[in-house]
Design a protein around this motif. Sequence first.
Motif, PDB file in Angstrom:
ATOM      1  N   ARG A 155     -17.534 -34.979   5.429  1.00  0.00           N
ATOM      2  CA  ARG A 155     -18.864 -34.719   6.263  1.00  0.00           C
ATOM      3  C   ARG A 155     -18.375 -34.031   7.600  1.00  0.00           C
ATOM      4  O   ARG A 155     -19.091 -33.370   8.124  1.00  0.00           O
ATOM      5  N   LEU A 156     -17.445 -34.658   8.107  1.00  0.00           N
ATOM      6  CA  LEU A 156     -16.960 -34.277   9.644  1.00  0.00           C
ATOM      7  C   LEU A 156     -16.509 -33.010   9.628  1.00  0.00           C
ATOM      8  O   LEU A 156     -16.466 -32.422  10.571  1.00  0.00           O
ATOM      9  N   ALA A 157     -15.629 -32.545   8.571  1.00  0.00           N
ATOM     10  CA  ALA A 157     -15.092 -31.074   8.365  1.00  0.00           C
ATOM     11  C   ALA A 157     -16.216 -30.141   8.110  1.00  0.00           C
ATOM     12  O   ALA A 157     -16.248 -29.083   8.829  1.00  0.00           O
ATOM     13  N   HIS A 158     -17.191 -30.583   7.511  1.00  0.00           N
ATOM     14  CA  HIS A 158     -18.444 -29.569   7.331  1.00  0.00           C
ATOM     15  C   HIS A 158     -19.226 -29.509   8.427  1.00  0.00           C
ATOM     16  O   HIS A 158     -19.631 -28.592   8.993  1.00  0.00           O
ATOM     17  N   LEU A 159     -19.215 -30.636   9.319  1.00  0.00           N
ATOM     18  CA  LEU A 159     -20.253 -30.745  10.604  1.00  0.00           C
ATOM     19  C   LEU A 159     -19.531 -29.757  11.710  1.00  0.00           C
ATOM     20  O   LEU A 159     -20.118 -29.016  12.458  1.00  0.00           O
ATOM     21  N   GLN A 160     -18.189 -29.863  11.413  1.00  0.00           N
ATOM     22  CA  GLN A 160     -17.224 -28.874  12.661  1.00  0.00           C
ATOM     23  C   GLN A 160     -17.075 -27.450  12.080  1.00  0.00           C
ATOM     24  O   GLN A 160     -16.370 -26.741  12.670  1.00  0.00           O
ATOM     25  N   ASN A 161     -17.749 -27.240  10.839  1.00  0.00           N
ATOM     26  CA  ASN A 161     -17.485 -25.794  10.294  1.00  0.00           C
ATOM     27  C   ASN A 161     -16.219 -25.492  10.045  1.00  0.00           C
ATOM     28  O   ASN A 161     -15.892 -24.336  10.338  1.00  0.00           O
ATOM     29  N   LEU A 162     -15.431 -26.240   9.501  1.00  0.00           N
ATOM     30  CA  LEU A 162     -14.103 -26.376   9.225  1.00  0.00           C
ATOM     31  C   LEU A 162     -13.818 -25.947   7.831  1.00  0.00           C
ATOM     32  O   LEU A 162     -14.483 -26.864   7.027  1.00  0.00           O
ATOM     33  N   GLU A 163     -12.898 -25.094   7.198  1.00  0.00           N
ATOM     34  CA  GLU A 163     -12.462 -25.036   5.876  1.00  0.00           C
ATOM     35  C   GLU A 163     -11.874 -26.267   5.525  1.00  0.00           C
ATOM     36  O   GLU A 163     -10.904 -26.765   6.340  1.00  0.00           O
ATOM     37  N   MET A 164     -12.146 -26.839   4.263  1.00  0.00           N
ATOM     38  CA  MET A 164     -11.558 -28.184   3.821  1.00  0.00           C
ATOM     39  C   MET A 164     -11.048 -27.961   2.509  1.00  0.00           C
ATOM     40  O   MET A 164     -11.974 -27.274   1.671  1.00  0.00           O
ATOM     41  N   ARG A 165     -10.018 -28.374   2.147  1.00  0.00           N
ATOM     42  CA  ARG A 165      -9.601 -28.437   0.824  1.00  0.00           C
ATOM     43  C   ARG A 165      -9.262 -29.832   0.332  1.00  0.00           C
ATOM     44  O   ARG A 165      -8.324 -30.580   1.059  1.00  0.00           O
ATOM     45  N   LEU A 166     -10.097 -30.227  -0.709  1.00  0.00           N
ATOM     46  CA  LEU A 166      -9.849 -31.658  -1.100  1.00  0.00           C
ATOM     47  C   LEU A 166      -8.588 -31.656  -2.094  1.00  0.00           C
ATOM     48  O   LEU A 166      -8.531 -30.883  -3.175  1.00  0.00           O
ATOM     49  N   ILE A 167      -7.838 -32.564  -2.119  1.00  0.00           N
ATOM     50  CA  ILE A 167      -6.609 -32.577  -2.823  1.00  0.00           C
ATOM     51  C   ILE A 167      -6.731 -33.629  -3.855  1.00  0.00           C
ATOM     52  O   ILE A 167      -7.104 -34.976  -3.472  1.00  0.00           O
ATOM     53  N   LYS A 168      -6.354 -33.587  -4.911  1.00  0.00           N
ATOM     54  CA  LYS A 168      -6.425 -34.579  -6.023  1.00  0.00           C
ATOM     55  C   LYS A 168      -5.555 -35.634  -5.666  1.00  0.00           C
ATOM     56  O   LYS A 168      -4.553 -35.643  -5.226  1.00  0.00           O
ATOM     57  N   SER A 169      -6.200 -36.906  -6.102  1.00  0.00           N
ATOM     58  CA  SER A 169      -5.276 -38.215  -5.993  1.00  0.00           C
ATOM     59  C   SER A 169      -5.212 -38.384  -7.348  1.00  0.00           C
ATOM     60  O   SER A 169      -5.566 -38.167  -8.606  1.00  0.00           O
ATOM     61  N   ASP A 170      -3.799 -39.381  -7.416  1.00  0.00           N
ATOM     62  CA  ASP A 170      -3.412 -39.953  -8.441  1.00  0.00           C
ATOM     63  C   ASP A 170      -4.419 -41.185  -8.990  1.00  0.00           C
ATOM     64  O   ASP A 170      -5.299 -41.386  -8.297  1.00  0.00           O
ATOM     65  N   MET A 172      -4.257 -44.426  -9.098  1.00  0.00           N
ATOM     66  CA  MET A 172      -4.428 -45.326  -7.911  1.00  0.00           C
ATOM     67  C   MET A 172      -5.013 -44.910  -6.569  1.00  0.00           C
ATOM     68  O   MET A 172      -5.254 -45.763  -5.803  1.00  0.00           O
ATOM     69  N   GLY A 173      -5.455 -43.594  -6.442  1.00  0.00           N
ATOM     70  CA  GLY A 173      -5.728 -43.202  -5.348  1.00  0.00           C
ATOM     71  C   GLY A 173      -5.215 -42.729  -4.151  1.00  0.00           C
ATOM     72  O   GLY A 173      -5.779 -42.283  -3.027  1.00  0.00           O
ATOM     73  N   ARG A 174      -3.967 -42.162  -4.580  1.00  0.00           N
ATOM     74  CA  ARG A 174      -3.107 -41.595  -3.626  1.00  0.00           C
ATOM     75  C   ARG A 174      -2.955 -40.188  -3.655  1.00  0.00           C
ATOM     76  O   ARG A 174      -2.673 -39.656  -4.557  1.00  0.00           O
ATOM     77  N   MET A 175      -3.107 -39.452  -2.329  1.00  0.00           N
ATOM     78  CA  MET A 175      -2.989 -38.161  -2.533  1.00  0.00           C
ATOM     79  C   MET A 175      -1.536 -37.579  -3.305  1.00  0.00           C
ATOM     80  O   MET A 175      -0.594 -38.180  -3.246  1.00  0.00           O
ATOM     81  N   ILE A 176      -1.675 -36.529  -4.159  1.00  0.00           N
ATOM     82  CA  ILE A 176      -0.683 -36.037  -4.833  1.00  0.00           C
ATOM     83  C   ILE A 176       0.040 -35.092  -4.257  1.00  0.00           C
ATOM     84  O   ILE A 176      -0.337 -34.085  -3.869  1.00  0.00           O
ATOM     85  N   PRO A 177       1.200 -35.565  -3.931  1.00  0.00           N
ATOM     86  CA  PRO A 177       2.192 -34.442  -3.070  1.00  0.00           C
ATOM     87  C   PRO A 177       2.231 -33.040  -3.755  1.00  0.00           C
ATOM     88  O   PRO A 177       2.217 -32.015  -2.918  1.00  0.00           O
TER      89      PRO A 177
END
Length: 411
Positions: A155-170, A172-177
């Motif tokens: 939400r905050l990245a959207h609010l600040q008009n910043l490009e955001m890239r969602l990274i898939k998690s494994d 258990m919920g951890r970002m996949i390197p």
Amino acid sequence: MNFKSRILLLQALFFVGLNLFAQTSGFKELDEWTEKWKTGQQTYFGYPVNQQSAMRDFYEWYLSAGMEVVNLNNAGDPMTDKPWPMSSHAFEREVIEYFTPLYGFDKDDVWGIVTHSGTDGNNHGIYFGANYLKNKTKLQPVVYVSDEAHYSNMRLAHLQNLEMRLIKSDAMGRMIPEELEKALDVTRPVLIVYAMGSTFKGAIDDMETLNAILDRHTEIPAVYRHVDAALFGGYLPFTEHRRMVSRKAMHFESIAISGHKFFGIDSPSGLFLCTRDVYDNQADFNVTYLNGNMRMINCSRDAVQPLKFWWLIQKVGIEGWTKQAANIMECTAYLKQRLDAIGWPAWNNKYSNTVFFRRPSEDIVNTYILAQGNDENFGGKLAHIVVMQHVTKEKIDQFISALQAEAGPAK
């Protein structure tokens, strides 16, 4: 009776009256709502709120001192040598300085404020991070965050008009390197938000592995690391796992922690800490009628929340929080053991006080106010318990008994 004795008598009568009349407001709907919360708070299992908040004596002092008629405002920078006179800046600065070493910052290289919430802290992390990177590189950064991190970051990245890239998690919920590496735009600055306790599964992103990937890509113009540690940043400094929230160990630039979760402040609040280099690379907003530079996002800021934080430091402190953290981790392990013992599918991330499991009946969900989720990796419908100070072994046993009654006799 001398004057001092009269004052003591009046204070005693005041507190007696407070106890006698605190049960009713004179408004039926308000009293019914209050009673519902007073009786239901101890089975509030699904959300990260400390229902053993130690704020009663704070309010007794606040009223007896007549502070309810004083209007304070913490507008401005609490870390300056010229605090705004109608503020609690002096106490806010003490709070920041108290927590500085607990999060691995150097006392000569830290800036911070008491925030309105964990989201406010994340807002500052993303805003300060973007400004810092643009000032250093003259380029617009890209925000990277896991798809299971708290929704405030998206939400905050959207609010600040910043490009955001969602990274898939494994699972258990951890970002996949590897997914982060594939998503990197190495021609632009990186603003990465690490989840220290994902919303539903309580996962912690592997900061050391993710940092190594970023370090390997030396062509990236600049990197800023913000840690969303709303809940875990509360208790981890008081455990053997404290390095997880240490800037010295994890090399982040800023961190946000909630005050209304582990610490037990009775309304939303939090902490935001960053390095002086980050703060010094923000846009200047010199306001002559306050105390100089206004680089933080908020203009008016709550002056009472720093007083509550300061009060808890005096009343609870490291020793008390260490005992609470140990008990939380012990009860988390106990809950997982009890669920395993009755054959109820359940999972728990390392370092986490969150246990997620197969969702029980609606009655149990409502009785224990369980948070709900869905994940086909774990059979579909799920619920979770966040083990806070009020989730004792006795209450866990009661919860397990309710599950067993629902499931019927073991086969």
